[in-house]
Design a protein around this motif. Structure first.
Motif, PDB file in Angstrom:
ATOM      1  N   LEU A 152      35.160  41.300  34.730  1.00 42.51           N
ATOM      2  CA  LEU A 152      34.624  40.357  35.715  1.00 42.51           C
ATOM      3  C   LEU A 152      35.562  39.175  35.916  1.00 42.51           C
ATOM      4  O   LEU A 152      35.816  38.742  37.046  1.00 42.51           O
ATOM      5  N   VAL A 153      36.108  38.653  34.823  1.00 39.62           N
ATOM      6  CA  VAL A 153      37.074  37.556  34.932  1.00 39.62           C
ATOM      7  C   VAL A 153      38.303  38.012  35.701  1.00 39.62           C
ATOM      8  O   VAL A 153      38.821  37.293  36.570  1.00 39.62           O
ATOM      9  N   ARG A 154      38.792  39.208  35.401  1.00 34.59           N
ATOM     10  CA  ARG A 154      39.985  39.730  36.078  1.00 34.59           C
ATOM     11  C   ARG A 154      39.728  39.887  37.575  1.00 34.59           C
ATOM     12  O   ARG A 154      40.604  39.582  38.409  1.00 34.59           O
ATOM     13  N   ILE A 155      38.555  40.357  37.949  1.00 34.92           N
ATOM     14  CA  ILE A 155      38.209  40.503  39.367  1.00 34.92           C
ATOM     15  C   ILE A 155      38.252  39.140  40.058  1.00 34.92           C
ATOM     16  O   ILE A 155      38.795  39.004  41.161  1.00 34.92           O
ATOM     17  N   CYS A 156      37.685  38.129  39.420  1.00 35.16           N
ATOM     18  CA  CYS A 156      37.703  36.781  40.001  1.00 35.16           C
ATOM     19  C   CYS A 156      39.128  36.246  40.094  1.00 35.16           C
ATOM     20  O   CYS A 156      39.504  35.624  41.097  1.00 35.16           O
ATOM     21  N   GLY A 180      29.150  29.743  31.430  1.00 36.65           N
ATOM     22  CA  GLY A 180      29.230  29.204  30.083  1.00 36.65           C
ATOM     23  C   GLY A 180      30.411  29.701  29.287  1.00 36.65           C
ATOM     24  O   GLY A 180      30.598  29.297  28.140  1.00 36.65           O
ATOM     25  N   ASP A 181      31.220  30.564  29.873  1.00 30.52           N
ATOM     26  CA  ASP A 181      32.361  31.139  29.171  1.00 30.52           C
ATOM     27  C   ASP A 181      33.599  30.293  29.398  1.00 30.52           C
ATOM     28  O   ASP A 181      33.852  29.862  30.520  1.00 30.52           O
ATOM     29  N   PRO A 182      34.391  30.036  28.364  1.00 23.86           N
ATOM     30  CA  PRO A 182      35.607  29.232  28.549  1.00 23.86           C
ATOM     31  C   PRO A 182      36.544  29.793  29.611  1.00 23.86           C
ATOM     32  O   PRO A 182      37.247  29.032  30.272  1.00 23.86           O
ATOM     33  N   GLN A 183      36.556  31.128  29.766  1.00 17.80           N
ATOM     34  CA  GLN A 183      37.439  31.726  30.759  1.00 17.80           C
ATOM     35  C   GLN A 183      37.033  31.328  32.176  1.00 17.80           C
ATOM     36  O   GLN A 183      37.855  31.359  33.087  1.00 17.80           O
ATOM     37  N   TRP A 184      35.764  30.997  32.362  1.00 18.77           N
ATOM     38  CA  TRP A 184      35.285  30.664  33.696  1.00 18.77           C
ATOM     39  C   TRP A 184      35.917  29.400  34.236  1.00 18.77           C
ATOM     40  O   TRP A 184      36.040  29.229  35.442  1.00 18.77           O
ATOM     41  N   LYS A 185      36.295  28.474  33.350  1.00 17.89           N
ATOM     42  CA  LYS A 185      36.879  27.211  33.797  1.00 17.89           C
ATOM     43  C   LYS A 185      38.110  27.460  34.660  1.00 17.89           C
ATOM     44  O   LYS A 185      38.297  26.789  35.673  1.00 17.89           O
ATOM     45  N   ARG A 186      38.949  28.412  34.296  1.00 14.61           N
ATOM     46  CA  ARG A 186      40.143  28.715  35.082  1.00 14.61           C
ATOM     47  C   ARG A 186      39.763  29.212  36.474  1.00 14.61           C
ATOM     48  O   ARG A 186      40.363  28.821  37.480  1.00 14.61           O
ATOM     49  N   VAL A 187      38.763  30.071  36.532  1.00 10.03           N
ATOM     50  CA  VAL A 187      38.299  30.598  37.812  1.00 10.03           C
ATOM     51  C   VAL A 187      37.693  29.482  38.655  1.00 10.03           C
ATOM     52  O   VAL A 187      37.983  29.339  39.845  1.00 10.03           O
TER      53      VAL A 187
END
Length: 205
Positions: free
Chosen positions: A68-72, A128-135
């Motif tokens: 999901l992160v990669r798709i974003c 709530g995931d730290p990876q989301w901040k980049r997205v």
């Protein structure tokens, strides 16, 4: 036991094959997540769609959330880079700059329809995931860039509405909604759609 994503091979031919298989996995996940939702898509669904084993999938990416992160990332990062370059190098009136930016934006969405649907449907999953901040930061940077172009249009008296925030939200809403109705090969292509969206917020010349 924790699953570990395999390190990409270093030999060029093997790395190209690895990257191709990883991209096929991400594209398949985007299609499935867009069609049936992130939560409703199982690893078994991904196995069936890709022909990989579950273990094979984990060679390329660390599970559904990483997909999901990669798709974003694939949706936002290239768009932000393209838009930043366009705006940084543009030499012309602000309304022409806006039209060029929106055309590039719509063309990018056209090439990433599944990614766009997934982003709009599922972006709260990763809040709530730290990876989301980049997205999230990439999305905000693009919106600020778009707003800066709109500000130049407003300063030149080219906006059809007095409140620039309305123009910004109108464009965001229109382009974000495009995957809900757009069909490749239909009456309107990306260029025509971009013209129509810009006509909504710009004064008739």
């Amino acid at each position: 036991m924790a699953r570990v994503v395999r390190e990409p091979p270093t030999r060029p031919a093997l790395r190209a094959k690895y990257d191709r298989k990883q991209q096929e996995l991400v594209d398949a996940a985007a299609r499935l997540f867009a069609q049936q939702g992130y939560s409703a898509t199982s690893m078994a669904d991904l196995v069936a769609a890709t022909g990989m084993t579950a273990g094979g999938i984990y060679h390329y990416i660390d599970g559904k959330e990483a997909l999901l992160v990669r798709i974003c990332d694939e949706l936002l990062d290239p768009l932000l880079e393209r838009a930043s370059t366009l705006v940084g190098e543009f030499d012309g009136p602000p309304d022409a700059e806006l039209r060029a930016l929106v055309r590039a934006w719509v063309e990018h969405v056209e090439g990433h329809l599944d990614h766009m649907v997934v982003f709009l449907q599922e972006r709260r999953v990763l809040e709530g995931d730290p990876q989301w901040k980049r997205v999230r930061d990439a999305r905000k940077r693009f919106e600020r860039l778009l707003d800066d172009v709109l500000a130049r249009c407003a300063d030149a008296g080219l906006l059809a509405v007095e409140d620039r925030s309305i123009a910004l939200r109108a464009l965001l809403g229109a382009v974000n909604h495009t995957p809900q109705w757009y069909r490749r090969g239909g009456r309107l292509d990306a260029a025509a759609i971009a013209v129509g969206y810009c006509d909504l917020v710009l004064r008739a010349g």
